[in-house]
Design an enzyme around this catalytic site. Structure first.
Site, PDB file in Angstrom:
ATOM      1  N   ASP A 191       0.811  -1.214   0.000  1.00  0.00           N
ATOM      2  CA  ASP A 191       0.000   0.000   0.000  1.00  0.00           C
ATOM      3  C   ASP A 191       0.850   1.273   0.000  1.00  0.00           C
ATOM      4  O   ASP A 191       0.486   2.280  -0.610  1.00  0.00           O
ATOM      5  CB  ASP A 191      -0.925   0.006   1.213  1.00  0.00           C
ATOM      6  CG  ASP A 191      -2.150  -0.869   1.001  1.00  0.00           C
ATOM      7  OD1 ASP A 191      -2.386  -1.294  -0.147  1.00  0.00           O
ATOM      8  OD2 ASP A 191      -2.869  -1.131   1.982  1.00  0.00           O
ATOM      9  N   GLY A 192       1.988   1.230   0.677  1.00  0.00           N
ATOM     10  CA  GLY A 192       2.860   2.399   0.700  1.00  0.00           C
ATOM     11  C   GLY A 192       3.351   2.769  -0.682  1.00  0.00           C
ATOM     12  O   GLY A 192       3.370   3.943  -1.061  1.00  0.00           O
ATOM     13  N   GLU A 230      -4.637  10.071   4.940  1.00  0.00           N
ATOM     14  CA  GLU A 230      -4.975  10.937   6.059  1.00  0.00           C
ATOM     15  C   GLU A 230      -3.911  11.989   6.294  1.00  0.00           C
ATOM     16  O   GLU A 230      -2.756  11.831   5.888  1.00  0.00           O
ATOM     17  CB  GLU A 230      -5.173  10.128   7.348  1.00  0.00           C
ATOM     18  CG  GLU A 230      -3.901   9.686   8.043  1.00  0.00           C
ATOM     19  CD  GLU A 230      -3.256   8.446   7.468  1.00  0.00           C
ATOM     20  OE1 GLU A 230      -1.998   8.408   7.378  1.00  0.00           O
ATOM     21  OE2 GLU A 230      -3.997   7.513   7.104  1.00  0.00           O
ATOM     22  N   ALA A 282     -10.968   6.305   1.676  1.00  0.00           N
ATOM     23  CA  ALA A 282      -9.959   5.360   1.198  1.00  0.00           C
ATOM     24  C   ALA A 282      -8.932   5.041   2.275  1.00  0.00           C
ATOM     25  O   ALA A 282      -8.384   3.927   2.321  1.00  0.00           O
ATOM     26  CB  ALA A 282      -9.263   5.911  -0.042  1.00  0.00           C
ATOM     27  N   THR A 310      -9.373   2.644   6.721  1.00  0.00           N
ATOM     28  CA  THR A 310      -8.969   1.361   7.310  1.00  0.00           C
ATOM     29  C   THR A 310      -7.490   1.333   7.678  1.00  0.00           C
ATOM     30  O   THR A 310      -6.994   0.294   8.126  1.00  0.00           O
ATOM     31  CB  THR A 310      -9.253   0.203   6.337  1.00  0.00           C
ATOM     32  OG1 THR A 310      -8.527   0.413   5.120  1.00  0.00           O
ATOM     33  CG2 THR A 310     -10.731   0.088   6.036  1.00  0.00           C
ATOM     34  N   ALA A 311      -6.793   2.440   7.497  1.00  0.00           N
ATOM     35  CA  ALA A 311      -5.368   2.500   7.804  1.00  0.00           C
ATOM     36  C   ALA A 311      -5.165   3.026   9.228  1.00  0.00           C
ATOM     37  O   ALA A 311      -5.706   2.482  10.182  1.00  0.00           O
ATOM     38  CB  ALA A 311      -4.656   3.355   6.758  1.00  0.00           C
ATOM     39  N   TYR A 312      -4.413   4.103   9.384  1.00  0.00           N
ATOM     40  CA  TYR A 312      -4.112   4.643  10.713  1.00  0.00           C
ATOM     41  C   TYR A 312      -5.400   4.997  11.461  1.00  0.00           C
ATOM     42  O   TYR A 312      -5.529   4.779  12.672  1.00  0.00           O
ATOM     43  CB  TYR A 312      -3.218   5.867  10.550  1.00  0.00           C
ATOM     44  CG  TYR A 312      -2.542   6.360  11.811  1.00  0.00           C
ATOM     45  CD1 TYR A 312      -2.659   5.672  13.022  1.00  0.00           C
ATOM     46  CD2 TYR A 312      -1.769   7.510  11.789  1.00  0.00           C
ATOM     47  CE1 TYR A 312      -2.027   6.121  14.163  1.00  0.00           C
ATOM     48  CE2 TYR A 312      -1.135   7.973  12.924  1.00  0.00           C
ATOM     49  CZ  TYR A 312      -1.272   7.282  14.110  1.00  0.00           C
ATOM     50  OH  TYR A 312      -0.649   7.732  15.238  1.00  0.00           O
ATOM     51  N   SER A 317      -6.803   1.972  13.147  1.00  0.00           N
ATOM     52  CA  SER A 317      -5.958   1.582  14.284  1.00  0.00           C
ATOM     53  C   SER A 317      -6.187   2.477  15.490  1.00  0.00           C
ATOM     54  O   SER A 317      -6.030   2.053  16.632  1.00  0.00           O
ATOM     55  CB  SER A 317      -4.472   1.638  13.883  1.00  0.00           C
ATOM     56  OG  SER A 317      -4.186   0.716  12.862  1.00  0.00           O
ATOM     57  N   ALA A 347      -5.321   8.465  21.186  1.00  0.00           N
ATOM     58  CA  ALA A 347      -5.067   8.386  22.635  1.00  0.00           C
ATOM     59  C   ALA A 347      -5.493   9.676  23.342  1.00  0.00           C
ATOM     60  O   ALA A 347      -4.685  10.339  24.001  1.00  0.00           O
ATOM     61  CB  ALA A 347      -3.595   8.069  22.905  1.00  0.00           C
TER      62      ALA A 347
END
Length: 253
Positions: A43-44, A114, A151, A154-156, A159, A178
């Site tokens: 993906d990167g 993002e 898009a 579902t990445a960062y 998480s 956090a």
């Protein structure tokens, strides 16, 4: 009709070997002359390819030769031409970021996944959040915050316990990382046309960095983010395995 393919690959040996094999079978064209770009990696590397191909408006078809492949199709050497003909296209718009650092220098970048703000020291960041010119949160004490496209949801974003967004939803996810105060604040869903601003409070004592798809800037005073409809990234997926299906499937795993 697809006749000319440009094969690009990450530096990984498995990706380079796949590129050599595909070029031997299908030939190779320069990206500016190609009907489609095939990106080989994870993906990167797909994000890297989309950023560098955006001025060509050429569709990009990814095949997974990396660690993560949410934006990629399965790798096969055979039947590539037919797969490209049958592929379904998704069009996504990036986020445009403007960030001012403490020296007064303005930075600009685009993000397909993002834009994130992250604490750059031992103490939590203090952020003020405005949407369309109106302050919505006077102070968010946190390790950081991010604004995600569908898009990139579902990445960062995922998480950090942010929501998964359907591609056609025309919304952005604003997610805390956090959060300490408000302790239970998990973020907000905003319309795609919203303009979001983060002001860094107490920036000297609590430094913050800004990151747009791994392009980072240090010692930030403020960041402004909006969707950029003038830029369209065209991504090709095998039938039944497009982003819409993947985003739905991810919520049931």
């Amino acid at each position: 009709m697809i006749q000319r393919i440009a094969f690009l690959a990450s530096d990984a040996n498995v990706a380079q070997s796949a590129r050599d094999a595909l070029i031997a079978r299908y030939g190779n064209s320069a990206p500016r002359d190609a009907d489609v770009v095939v990106a080989l990696g994870g993906d990167g590397f797909m994000l890297h390819t989309l950023h560098h191909m955006q001025h060509l408006n050429t569709p990009v078809y990814g095949m997974n030769r990396g660690t993560i492949g949410f934006l990629m199709n399965e790798f096969h050497e055979i039947d590539l031409m037919q797969r490209l003909v049958d592929a379904e296209e998704e069009v996504i718009n990036p986020l445009a970021m403007r960030a001012m650092d403490q020296s007064g220098k303005l930075h600009e970048a685009l993000a397909i996944n993002e834009v994130s703000l992250l604490r750059a020291g031992p103490q939590a960041a203090r952020l003020q959040i405005s949407v369309d010119g109106r302050v919505r949160m006077d102070e968010l004490v946190c390790d950081g915050a991010l604004l995600s496209t569908p898009a990139g949801s579902t990445a960062y974003n995922y998480s950090a316990h942010g929501p998964i967004l359907p591609i056609g939803s025309d919304v952005l996810a604003l997610t805390a990382i956090a959060a300490f105060r408000p302790r239970r604040w998990r973020g907000a869903l905003l319309p795609k046309i919203a303009k979001v601003r983060f002001d860094v409070l107490d920036a000297d004592k609590r430094p913050v960095m800004a990151d747009a798809d791994s392009v980072s800037f240090k010692d930030i005073d403020w960041v402004e983010i909006r969707s950029e409809p003038a830029i369209e990234h065209r991504i090709l997926f095998d039938p039944g395995h497009g982003l819409e299906e993947r985003l739905i499937s991810e919520q049931f795993t």
